[in-house]
Design a protein around this motif. Structure first.
Motif, mmCIF file in Angstrom:
data_model
loop_
_atom_site.group_PDB
_atom_site.id
_atom_site.type_symbol
_atom_site.label_atom_id
_atom_site.label_comp_id
_atom_site.label_asym_id
_atom_site.label_seq_id
_atom_site.Cartn_x
_atom_site.Cartn_y
_atom_site.Cartn_z
ATOM 1 N N GLY A 32 0.791 -1.242 -0.022
ATOM 2 C CA GLY A 32 0.113 -0.049 -0.132
ATOM 3 C C GLY A 32 0.874 1.222 -0.081
ATOM 4 O O GLY A 32 0.716 2.149 -0.718
ATOM 5 N N VAL A 33 1.932 1.249 0.634
ATOM 6 C CA VAL A 33 2.959 2.318 0.786
ATOM 7 C C VAL A 33 3.438 2.677 -0.491
ATOM 8 O O VAL A 33 3.618 3.781 -1.018
ATOM 9 C CB VAL A 33 3.917 2.106 1.618
ATOM 10 N N VAL A 51 -3.864 3.352 4.722
ATOM 11 C CA VAL A 51 -3.097 2.549 4.013
ATOM 12 C C VAL A 51 -1.902 2.137 4.610
ATOM 13 O O VAL A 51 -1.225 1.045 4.373
ATOM 14 C CB VAL A 51 -2.675 3.089 2.459
ATOM 15 N N ARG A 52 -1.385 3.399 4.908
ATOM 16 C CA ARG A 52 0.090 3.052 5.863
ATOM 17 C C ARG A 52 0.156 1.908 6.996
ATOM 18 O O ARG A 52 0.784 1.207 7.099
ATOM 19 C CB ARG A 52 0.768 4.048 6.363
ATOM 20 N N HIS A 57 1.120 -3.240 9.387
ATOM 21 C CA HIS A 57 0.675 -4.294 10.159
ATOM 22 C C HIS A 57 -0.337 -5.434 9.181
ATOM 23 O O HIS A 57 -0.780 -6.214 9.931
ATOM 24 C CB HIS A 57 -0.580 -3.924 11.296
ATOM 25 N N CYS A 58 0.040 -5.574 8.121
ATOM 26 C CA CYS A 58 -0.209 -6.520 7.299
ATOM 27 C C CYS A 58 -0.446 -7.939 7.854
ATOM 28 O O CYS A 58 -1.392 -8.847 7.852
ATOM 29 C CB CYS A 58 0.035 -6.531 5.972
ATOM 30 N N ALA A 59 0.779 -8.438 8.156
ATOM 31 C CA ALA A 59 0.910 -9.726 8.887
ATOM 32 C C ALA A 59 0.165 -10.171 9.928
ATOM 33 O O ALA A 59 -0.385 -11.122 10.031
ATOM 34 C CB ALA A 59 2.418 -10.079 9.210
ATOM 35 N N MET A 87 -8.325 -3.335 6.789
ATOM 36 C CA MET A 87 -8.383 -1.866 7.150
ATOM 37 C C MET A 87 -9.419 -1.633 8.210
ATOM 38 O O MET A 87 -8.917 -0.751 9.146
ATOM 39 C CB MET A 87 -9.323 -1.064 6.013
ATOM 40 N N ALA A 88 -10.602 -2.373 8.300
ATOM 41 C CA ALA A 88 -11.351 -2.121 9.545
ATOM 42 C C ALA A 88 -10.822 -2.821 10.791
ATOM 43 O O ALA A 88 -10.917 -2.356 12.046
ATOM 44 C CB ALA A 88 -12.623 -2.853 9.193
ATOM 45 N N SER A 89 -9.933 -4.004 10.618
ATOM 46 C CA SER A 89 -9.194 -4.397 11.712
ATOM 47 C C SER A 89 -8.152 -3.569 12.091
ATOM 48 O O SER A 89 -8.070 -3.353 13.450
ATOM 49 C CB SER A 89 -8.765 -5.869 11.335
ATOM 50 N N TYR A 90 -7.543 -2.971 11.469
ATOM 51 C CA TYR A 90 -6.593 -1.862 11.737
ATOM 52 C C TYR A 90 -7.144 -0.880 12.534
ATOM 53 O O TYR A 90 -6.587 -0.580 13.580
ATOM 54 C CB TYR A 90 -5.896 -1.367 10.401
#
Length: 139
Positions: A32-33, A51-52, A57-59, A87-90
């Motif tokens: 995303g970055v 997005v950042r 935190h994707c993993a 996104m929502a979990s982030y």
């Protein structure tokens, strides 16, 4: 009536923009970055933060989704659903300034608008479990 900066509508639009950027990153096998950096104009601050945050935190997010999306492997989810859930979990885990009911409602609305007929229920179910686990229920 136009949305005020920082208002509910602008956050909704930021989530929609972030979803588009995350979708692009996912389908092009980029972060995303990287996609964010390639934009010809500056992306709204909240969308860029999402997005950042998802990229950083994707993993962690994918492991969480893998535990709670019964019957689904994260990589096999529809691309829109996968990125909405990330996104929502982030937001649920890392943005305590946003009410969990807002995060969940907007994710469900985006799923209903941009994904499959069953996506709204699926997204809602997974996020409800994640919000409960994170102690972020209510509004």
């Amino acid at each position: 009536m136009p949305d005020r900066p920082g208002g509910v509508g602008s956050r909704r639009e930021a989530r929609e923009r972030a979803l588009a950027l995350l979708y692009e990153a996912d389908t092009k096998a980029r972060t995303g970055v990287e996609v964010l950096a390639a934009q010809p104009i500056e992306v709204e601050a909240y969308a860029a933060d999402l997005v950042r945050g998802v990229s950083e935190h994707c993993a962690e997010l994918d492991a969480l989704l893998g535990r709670h999306a019964r019957g689904w492997v994260v990589a096999r989810m529809p691309v829109v659903d996968r990125n909405l859930l990330r996104m929502a979990s982030y937001e649920l885990l890392h943005r305590s300034d946003v009410p969990p009911n807002v995060v969940m409602n907007e994710a469900v609305e985006l799923a209903q608008q941009y994904s499959t007929d069953d996506s709204g229920r699926f997204v809602n179910g997974v996020l409800a479990v994640i919000a409960t686990e994170a102690g972020r229920t209510g509004g």
